[in-house]
Enzyme design. Structure first.
Site, PDB file in Angstrom:
ATOM      1  N   VAL A 152       0.906  -0.820  -0.366  1.00  0.00           N
ATOM      2  CA  VAL A 152       0.223  -0.186   0.223  1.00  0.00           C
ATOM      3  C   VAL A 152       0.540   0.976  -0.142  1.00  0.00           C
ATOM      4  O   VAL A 152       2.008   1.441   0.905  1.00  0.00           O
ATOM      5  CB  VAL A 152      -0.994   0.048   1.249  1.00  0.00           C
ATOM      6  CG1 VAL A 152      -1.718   1.590   1.254  1.00  0.00           C
ATOM      7  CG2 VAL A 152      -1.569  -1.395   1.493  1.00  0.00           C
ATOM      8  N   GLY A 153       0.624   2.016  -0.634  1.00  0.00           N
ATOM      9  CA  GLY A 153       1.567   3.419  -1.230  1.00  0.00           C
ATOM     10  C   GLY A 153      -0.211   4.587  -0.064  1.00  0.00           C
ATOM     11  O   GLY A 153      -0.708   4.328  -0.380  1.00  0.00           O
ATOM     12  N   GLU A 154       0.937   6.041  -0.581  1.00  0.00           N
ATOM     13  CA  GLU A 154       0.436   6.797   0.128  1.00  0.00           C
ATOM     14  C   GLU A 154      -0.591   6.873  -0.865  1.00  0.00           C
ATOM     15  O   GLU A 154      -2.432   7.336   0.116  1.00  0.00           O
ATOM     16  CB  GLU A 154       1.525   8.340  -0.331  1.00  0.00           C
ATOM     17  CG  GLU A 154       0.878   9.398   0.131  1.00  0.00           C
ATOM     18  CD  GLU A 154       0.764  10.845   0.239  1.00  0.00           C
ATOM     19  OE1 GLU A 154       2.108  10.425  -1.018  1.00  0.00           O
ATOM     20  OE2 GLU A 154       0.397  11.588   0.282  1.00  0.00           O
ATOM     21  N   GLY A 207      -2.330   5.018  -2.661  1.00  0.00           N
ATOM     22  CA  GLY A 207      -3.317   3.803  -3.601  1.00  0.00           C
ATOM     23  C   GLY A 207      -2.559   2.425  -3.070  1.00  0.00           C
ATOM     24  O   GLY A 207      -1.698   2.489  -2.631  1.00  0.00           O
ATOM     25  N   GLU A 208      -3.138   1.536  -3.290  1.00  0.00           N
ATOM     26  CA  GLU A 208      -2.570  -0.360  -3.630  1.00  0.00           C
ATOM     27  C   GLU A 208      -1.785  -0.294  -4.402  1.00  0.00           C
ATOM     28  O   GLU A 208      -1.954   0.767  -5.444  1.00  0.00           O
ATOM     29  CB  GLU A 208      -3.727  -1.008  -3.296  1.00  0.00           C
ATOM     30  CG  GLU A 208      -4.327  -1.900  -1.851  1.00  0.00           C
ATOM     31  CD  GLU A 208      -5.527  -1.252  -2.412  1.00  0.00           C
ATOM     32  OE1 GLU A 208      -6.253  -0.429  -3.620  1.00  0.00           O
ATOM     33  OE2 GLU A 208      -6.604  -2.076  -1.918  1.00  0.00           O
ATOM     34  N   VAL A 209      -1.122  -1.109  -4.275  1.00  0.00           N
ATOM     35  CA  VAL A 209       0.829  -1.595  -5.119  1.00  0.00           C
ATOM     36  C   VAL A 209       0.278  -2.923  -5.666  1.00  0.00           C
ATOM     37  O   VAL A 209      -0.200  -3.766  -4.462  1.00  0.00           O
ATOM     38  CB  VAL A 209       1.440  -1.402  -4.440  1.00  0.00           C
ATOM     39  CG1 VAL A 209       2.586  -1.355  -5.720  1.00  0.00           C
ATOM     40  CG2 VAL A 209       1.899  -0.250  -4.106  1.00  0.00           C
ATOM     41  N   LYS A 268       1.323   0.361  -9.359  1.00  0.00           N
ATOM     42  CA  LYS A 268       0.696   1.784  -8.559  1.00  0.00           C
ATOM     43  C   LYS A 268      -0.420   2.290  -8.370  1.00  0.00           C
ATOM     44  O   LYS A 268      -0.911   2.844  -9.959  1.00  0.00           O
ATOM     45  CB  LYS A 268       2.003   3.191  -8.350  1.00  0.00           C
ATOM     46  CG  LYS A 268       3.168   1.565  -7.493  1.00  0.00           C
ATOM     47  CD  LYS A 268       3.559   3.772  -6.920  1.00  0.00           C
ATOM     48  CE  LYS A 268       4.687   2.907  -6.354  1.00  0.00           C
ATOM     49  NZ  LYS A 268       5.674   3.778  -5.651  1.00  0.00           N
ATOM     50  N   ASP A 293      15.075  10.102   0.996  1.00  0.00           N
ATOM     51  CA  ASP A 293      14.423   9.798   1.366  1.00  0.00           C
ATOM     52  C   ASP A 293      14.974   7.945   0.913  1.00  0.00           C
ATOM     53  O   ASP A 293      14.816   6.681   1.246  1.00  0.00           O
ATOM     54  CB  ASP A 293      13.219   8.750   0.783  1.00  0.00           C
ATOM     55  CG  ASP A 293      12.443   8.244   1.833  1.00  0.00           C
ATOM     56  OD1 ASP A 293      13.084   8.436   3.065  1.00  0.00           O
ATOM     57  OD2 ASP A 293      10.686   8.573   2.238  1.00  0.00           O
TER      58      ASP A 293
HETATM   59  P1  AMP Z   1       5.822   2.466  -2.230  1.00  0.00           P
HETATM   60  O1  AMP Z   1       4.629   3.272  -2.203  1.00  0.00           O
HETATM   61  O2  AMP Z   1       6.399   2.614  -3.379  1.00  0.00           O
HETATM   62  O3  AMP Z   1       6.292   2.645  -0.934  1.00  0.00           O
HETATM   63  O4  AMP Z   1       5.705   0.806  -2.325  1.00  0.00           O
HETATM   64  C1  AMP Z   1       4.667   0.125  -0.967  1.00  0.00           C
HETATM   65  C2  AMP Z   1       5.080  -1.321  -1.323  1.00  0.00           C
HETATM   66  O5  AMP Z   1       4.657  -1.961  -2.427  1.00  0.00           O
HETATM   67  C3  AMP Z   1       6.711  -1.172  -1.491  1.00  0.00           C
HETATM   68  O6  AMP Z   1       7.189  -1.189   0.357  1.00  0.00           O
HETATM   69  C4  AMP Z   1       6.263  -3.187  -1.762  1.00  0.00           C
HETATM   70  O7  AMP Z   1       6.539  -4.129  -0.757  1.00  0.00           O
HETATM   71  C5  AMP Z   1       5.247  -2.699  -3.045  1.00  0.00           C
HETATM   72  N1  AMP Z   1       6.028  -2.085  -4.040  1.00  0.00           N
HETATM   73  C6  AMP Z   1       6.174  -1.253  -4.824  1.00  0.00           C
HETATM   74  N2  AMP Z   1       6.854  -1.349  -5.794  1.00  0.00           N
HETATM   75  C7  AMP Z   1       7.007  -2.214  -6.143  1.00  0.00           C
HETATM   76  C8  AMP Z   1       7.980  -3.059  -6.640  1.00  0.00           C
HETATM   77  N3  AMP Z   1       7.713  -2.712  -8.202  1.00  0.00           N
HETATM   78  N4  AMP Z   1       8.187  -4.471  -6.830  1.00  0.00           N
HETATM   79  C9  AMP Z   1       7.494  -4.756  -5.805  1.00  0.00           C
HETATM   80  N5  AMP Z   1       6.904  -4.449  -5.022  1.00  0.00           N
HETATM   81  C10 AMP Z   1       6.434  -2.763  -5.010  1.00  0.00           C
END
Ligand code: AMP
EC number: 2.7.10.1
Length: 994
Positions: free
Chosen positions: A638-640, A642-644, A662, A756
């Site tokens: 989950v990112g800021e 929405g879901e990933v 994302k 970061d």
């Molecule tokens: P982020 O918003 O980029 O911090 O992504 C949230 C979470 O999604 C991360 O901590 C990863 O666990 C997963 N994630 C994001 N991008 C990827 C990617 N390219 N491949 C695999 N997992 C990802």
């Protein structure tokens, strides 16, 4: 008490010899016993004829019905008494120079005789005289020497009879025999018994040596040394000896006998081993049961021979178990490292069946196949640490050539591998090999040596360049990237033009006459990465005036040519744009492209905020993907915004690829949408092996907004390391850091400051490649859960951020270097939280007071030194990412440099408050302790091994920890160090001052 026995019972004495309590028996040999004679003794009294003056008189007495004779004298009223009583001749044992004389007697109280007090005595004397023969009745006082004056302990008064017993020693006897004599000088004495004896140490068997009966020595030979002989079937290295004391006791045995091989001690004798037992050496041990995988023999076995298919290595003890040939190593994999082309890391897991041996080593063999034939790789490739005798389950192989098939065979060996060809059911197959074929796609791009101008016109420049020789590259098409812009243009990101070619020459058209252009040529790696060195040159187009005025034909032809060229360019561009969508990564775009919306600034990152309309920026840097081409499969984070998801990208005409998607959650504002897409605008500008790769975006769909990136199978680095705590070697961890550093170097070269950088923002794929991710304009401020509001209102991940960035928001590549140091620490500590549970405030205070994180457990010294450099207060003194990459490369090229380990303080690094749990009280249970060091998974192992109290834990040695099933070296160390820390009472966090 019965005084009448002739031979006294054996006396028992207890002596400690060599710490072992043994029973010694003293034996007395009697030479004369007055009572036992049972009749007239025939002792001589003197003077012979005394008239009415009586001397010693024989008296017959009866006691308990037995008759016996005593002597008495009682001339207490007479003066000058000198009455002698002499025994018969006593034969001496040749060895007995010391005899004991035990007498029982009564002495009457002088006071009981009225008027006799002046002459009455209460003592008498014992004399002896030696002689070689019985002298009969000849008696000469002068031949006697005095032994002792005998005085009673208890005197007999009136009718109260008191019997005294006294023993005296007569020493230094040397002649064949001797007499004893009792001299009375006026006492009233009754001699009830006299017993003469000497002592012997009795015949005995001790420690399988037998010693003969030995007469106890005398004054001049207090300890008699006696030699013994081993009992049957026993042997001894030195002659067994023992000492007999004057008191007839055996003491201090020297040398002992041991049962021969095949025999064991049973009650002072040696007996053959029972069937199924063996004894290989002469020793005190009992026969042992035949060990594992051996045959049972009948009695008296010296060794148990191996069962069929099992062997003993030449160095194995003949008494040890027999062992089998190891099975093949398992899970052989080749991992490409990013360190330099032509290098792989082979790793495998130990054989399932080690045959019961621990001396497993491995050898690696290599075959190279070029499509037609295979041959041994021979000395063409290099192994580190070597190709044979490997004890680790990995080897790094370098100097491999690209585009060849390599087959690696890893064989497990042990001390019994030499028996592999012996005819036996287990050895029919070569059981210990495991093979793997790998194909190398990459190679180092060649170096550009020089750029030459071949031809120029007002609108075109023809260039060619020389490249460094590529000896091992076979049939490999080298591709080049040429970039150019007008020399006087500012770096606003719109002026670079990029071409990629397979030739080392190019003609650039459509140039402005009389203008200086800056050209950069770089060779590409075969995977498309721009890894080679860059060469820059300036070239100028000729001015229009230089054209021959009458050369209109040429101008005309040139114009037609230029128009044709332009047309070709447009067509190719059109085709390329379509084709570009069919590549997941930088594909082999060998066609010319220079359309303005495809331009990629090579050097400088462009802040998308400089665009008035952020949507334009997105379109400029990212490829639009149709939402129908994307299938979401599973939420992975989950990112800021929405879901990933993990999903599939399937663009028509292209191979489908797994991607991360994302999403922007529904109900977003336009500002949120722009912030969300700004990450793509940034990511789209990067093209590097260690930067997460942007596949494209979905922006045009009203409903959805998505960012599609390459999928990283192992997710975020911090979590991945925590899940694989202790499973990677320092070499592998440094390899990961090197990847991150290379990505950061690329970003800093592009003047991009990440702000970061943290292990949680690095992603790991299935070949352990690490890629920097999380780009965004607002994310440091908004998204990162570690972000903390500062007094100035911004949000900063304190633990990862350099002091100047915290203090006055000075974010630079140097502050990214600080963060990189923290990431190095996270990597070496397998995802441990930097500064543990210290508060942000405590962290800032500690940093300002010049404290730094201590070295993680098992951290190579050189790596820790680099961390400390990254954390220098003065940012200008911190290394640059280029320096960091070079240093890490150097360490990886000589893995020995990683062997020196930085000092590690378990109390700090495991964050154990020594003997206590988190609340300061001692750990109440083993599981509470294990939980505190994050090793709860071993709770059951401890319980099963019966380790249920902290006291038992404190007793554990490294070997014990291993034995209860903790196998991973990292976990072993963590537990062992924690125990060490528990033993040490003085734990404090303040020990890591720099
Ligand atoms: P982020 O918003 O980029 O911090 O992504 C949230 C979470 O999604 C991360 O901590 C990863 O666990 C997963 N994630 C994001 N991008 C990827 C990617 N390219 N491949 C695999 N997992 C990802």
């Amino acid at each position: 008490m019965d005084f009448l026995t002739g031979l006294r019972p054996l006396l028992f004495t207890y002596v400690l010899i060599n710490g072992i309590l043994i029973t010694l028996q003293t034996k007395e040999e009697v030479l004369l016993d007055m009572r036992a004679t049972g009749g007239e003794l025939g002792w001589l009294t003197w003077p012979l004829d005394q008239g009415d003056k009586l001397g010693w008189e024989v008296v017959q007495r009866t006691l308990n019905g037995s008759q016996f004779y005593t002597y008495s004298v009682c001339n207490v009223g007479e003066r000058e008494q000198d009455n002698w009583l002499r025994t018969t001749f006593i034969q001496r044992h040749p060895s007995a120079s010391r005899v004991f004389v035990e007498i029982q007697f009564i002495v009457r109280d002088c006071n009981s005789f009225d008027g006799a007090s002046l002459t009455c005595k209460e003592t008498f004397n014992l004399f002896t005289s030696e002689s070689d023969a019985d002298v009969g009745t000849t008696f000469r006082k002068s031949q006697f020497r005095k032994v002792a004056t005998i005085a009673p302990d208890e005197i007999t008064r009136r009718n109260e009879v008191r019997i005294n017993t006294e023993t005296r020693v007569v020493e230094n006897l040397s002649r064949k025999g001797f007499y004893l004599a009792f001299q009375d000088i006026g006492a009233c004495v009754a001699l009830l018994s006299a017993r003469v004896y000497y002592k012997t140490c009795p015949a005995t068997v001790k420690s399988l040596a037998s010693f003969p009966e030995t007469v106890a020595g005398g004054e001049n030979q207090a300890l008699r040394e006696v030699s013994g002989v081993c009992v049957e079937n026993a042997v001894s290295e030195e002659l067994p000896r023992i000492y007999c004391t004057v008191d007839g006791e055996w003491v201090v045995q020297v040398g002992q006998c041991q049962c021969k091989p095949g025999y064991e001690e049973v009650q002072d004798a040696c007996q053959e081993c029972r069937p199924g037992f063996f004894k290989a050496e002469a020793s005190n041990h009992q026969c042992a049961p035949c060990p594992a995988h051996t045959q049972r023999l009948s009695t008296g076995a010296l060794v148990c021979p191996c069962m069929d298919g099992f062997y003993r290595a030449p160095t194995d003890p003949p008494s040890g178990p027999c062992t089998g040939i190891p099975s093949a190593p398992r899970d052989l994999v080749a991992t490409t490292t990013q360190l330099s082309a032509g290098k792989i890391l082979l790793s495998w897991t130990p054989p399932e069946d080690t045959g019961g041996r621990t001396d497993i080593t491995y050898s690696v063999e290599c075959l190279r196949c070029d499509g037609t034939a295979c041959q041994p790789c021979g000395e063409k490739i290099r192994y580190d640490p070597g190709s044979v005798g490997l004890t680790d389950t990995k080897v790094s192989v370098s100097e491999l050539e690209a585009h060849l098939n390599y087959t690696f065979t890893v064989e497990a060996h042990s001390g019994v591998s030499m028996f592999v060809n012996q005819a036996s059911p287990r050895a029919n197959r070569p059981p210990s090999t495991s093979a793997l074929t790998t194909y190398l796609h990459y190679t180092d791009p060649p170096k550009i040596m020089a750029i030459r101008l071949v031809e120029r016109t007002p609108t075109s420049l023809s260039l060619s360049w020389d490249v460094s020789p590529q000896p091992r590259a076979q049939n490999r098409a080298v591709r080049y990237e040429i970039t150019y812009r007008k020399n006087d243009e500012t770096l606003d990101g719109t002026t670079y033009i990029v071409h990629r070619f397979e030739k080392n020459s190019v003609q650039i058209n459509d140039l402005t006459p009389g203008t200086v252009y800056l050209f950069r040529v770089q060779a590409l790696g075969t995977d498309g990465s721009a890894g080679g060195s860059i060469l820059e040159e300036h070239f100028e187009t000729s001015s229009e005036g230089h054209l021959a005025p009458n050369n209109t034909a040429i101008i005309f032809i040139s114009a037609i040519g230029a128009a044709a060229m332009l047309f070709i360019v447009v067509v190719i561009l059109f085709l390329r744009r379509r084709k570009r969508n069919s590549h997941t990564r930088q594909g082999p775009e060998d066609t010319y492209f220079s359309s303005s919306d495809q331009l990629k600034p090579l050097k400088t990152y462009v802040d998308p905020h400089t665009y008035e309309d952020p949507n334009v920026a997105v379109l400029k840097f990212a490829t639009e993907i149709h939402p129908n081409h994307i299938t979401k499969q599973k939420v992975i984070g989950v990112g800021e915004f929405g879901e990933v998801y993990r999903g599939i990208l399937k663009v028509p005409g292209r191979k489908e690829v797994t991607v991360a998607i994302k999403t922007l959650k529904p109900g977003y504002t336009e500002k949120q949408r722009q912030d969300f897409l700004s990450e793509a605008s940034i990511m789209g500008q990067f093209s590097h092996q260690n930067i997460i790769h942007l596949e494209g975006v979905v922006t045009k769909s009203v409903k959805h907004a998505m960012i599609v990136t390459e999928y990283m199978e192992n997710g975020a680095l911090d979590r991945y390391l925590r899940d694989h705590d202790g499973e990677f070697s320092s070499f592998q961890l440094v390899g990961m850091m090197r990847g991150i550093a290379a990505g950061m170097k690329y970003l800093s070269d592009m003047s991009y400051v990440h702000r970061d950088l943290a292990a949680r923002n690095v992603l790991v794929n299935n070949t352990l490649e690490c890629k920097v991710s999380d780009f965004g304009l607002s994310r440091v401020l908004e998204d990162d859960p570690e972000g903390t509001y500062t007094t100035s209102g911004g949000k900063i991940p304190i633990r990862w951020t350099a002091p100047e960035a915290i203090a006055y928001r000075k974010f630079t590549s140097a502050s990214d270097v600080w963060s990189f140091g923290i990431v190095m620490w996270e990597v070496m500590a397998f995802g441990e939280r930097p500064y543990w549970d210290m508060s942000n405030h405590e962290v800032m205070k500690a940093i300002n007071e010049a404290f730094r994180l201590p070295a993680p457990m098992d951290c190579p010294s050189a790596v820790y030194q680099l961390m400390l450099q990254c954390w220098l207060q003065d940012r200008s003194k911190r290394p640059r990412f280029g320096d960091i990459v070079s240093l890490l490369d150097k360490l990886l090229r000589s893995p020995d440099s990683l062997k020196t380990i930085a000092d590690f303080d378990p109390r700090v690094s495991i964050r154990l408050p020594s003997t206590s749990g988190s609340d300061g009280s001692p750990f109440r249970s083993v599981s509470e302790w294990l939980e505190s060091i994050k090793m709860s998974q071993y709770s059951e192992n401890f319980t099963c091994a019966g380790i249920v109290t902290m006291d038992q834990v404190l007793q554990m040695k490294n070997e014990d920890i291993k034995n209860i099933g903790v196998r991973l070296p990292g976990h072993l160390k963590r537990i062992a160090y924690s125990i060490l820390g528990l033993k040490d009472q003085t734990s404090t966090l303040s020990v890591f001052a720099v």
